[in-house]
Design an enzyme around this catalytic site. Structure first.
Site, short mmCIF file in Angstrom:
data_model
loop_
_atom_site.label_atom_id
_atom_site.label_comp_id
_atom_site.label_asym_id
_atom_site.label_seq_id
_atom_site.Cartn_x
_atom_site.Cartn_y
_atom_site.Cartn_z
N ASN A 83 0.82 -1.20 0.00
CA ASN A 83 0.00 0.00 0.00
C ASN A 83 0.86 1.26 0.00
OD1 ASN A 83 -2.38 1.60 0.18
ND2 ASN A 83 -3.37 -0.03 1.35
N HIS A 113 23.59 1.53 12.50
CA HIS A 113 24.80 2.28 12.84
C HIS A 113 25.19 1.93 14.27
CE1 HIS A 113 23.82 4.77 9.35
NE2 HIS A 113 22.61 4.85 9.83
N GLY A 147 -0.51 -1.38 9.20
CA GLY A 147 -0.03 -0.03 8.92
C GLY A 147 0.86 0.54 10.00
N THR A 170 11.53 -6.20 16.10
CA THR A 170 12.97 -6.18 16.36
C THR A 170 13.59 -7.58 16.36
OG1 THR A 170 12.60 -6.24 18.74
CG2 THR A 170 12.80 -4.07 17.73
N LYS A 188 -0.59 -14.80 19.83
CA LYS A 188 -1.55 -15.87 19.54
C LYS A 188 -1.04 -16.72 18.39
CE LYS A 188 -6.40 -16.26 18.09
NZ LYS A 188 -7.57 -15.48 17.73
#
Length: 190
Positions: A83, A113, A147, A170, A188
């Site tokens: 999108n 970095h 989103g 992460t 879940k």
């Protein structure tokens, strides 16, 4: 070893290397064309994406505007929908499987970095350079990423996964789960 080879190997590299800058500028030209094409010009859109990406499967649909660094490090499987306003920093490989749904404003980062400024910044007289390294991101088949999610370098998201909107991914996410949050965690099994 070239700077591009270092980049794709996960080593520290010079992001201002002439070869990388050339690839960057070529991607900018293609993105400018793509992001300004009329949405009905399907053949032209396909042509630009085929030139931009390492691989683009059949039925891939990318809403404009779309942004990336190099493009040539991105592979997208069949029937994946991306999108509007997504940013893929493809300093290393970004691989997305088939039948993916990538919601608006999703950001995929491969670059990183050093955390300490003294190790991150290299001063060379009038200009500063910044140590950069990059790790790949892999997203499996049949994945929906909500989103405003952010995916960090060196993350793998398994098959049949849903990532909740606004998540910060992460760590690796296994197959067949719903994961969400900051940091993103499995909530879940699906």
């Amino acid at each position: 070893m070239t700077e591009k080879e270092k980049m794709l190997n996960g080593d520290y590299y010079n992001s201002r290397d002439p070869e990388l800058i050339r690839i960057y500028h070529q991607a900018r030209k293609l993105l400018k064309v793509y992001n300004n094409l009329d949405s009905e010009l399907m053949a032209e859109r396909e042509q630009v994406l085929n030139e931009l990406f390492e691989f683009k499967g059949d039925g891939v649909w990318i809403e404009a505007p779309f942004f990336c660094d190099y493009g040539e490090n991105i592979s997208i499987g069949d029937n994946t929908f991306i999108n509007t306003n997504c940013m893929f920093l493809d300093n290393n490989r970004i691989t997305i499987g088939k039948n993916g749904l990538i919601a608006p404003y999703v950001q995929i980062y491969t670059a990183s970095h050093p955390l300490e400024a003294s190790k991150r910044i290299i001063e060379n007289g009038k200009e500063s350079a910044y140590l950069t390294s990059a790790k790949p991101v892999t997203i499996g088949n049949n994945v929906w990423i909500g989103g405003n999610s952010i995916i960090y370098p060196d993350v793998t998201i398994g098959d049949n996964v849903t990532i909740g909107a606004g998540s910060v991914v992460t760590n690796t996410i296994p197959d067949n789960v719903l994961a969400l949050g900051n940091p993103c965690k499995v909530v879940k099994e699906l």
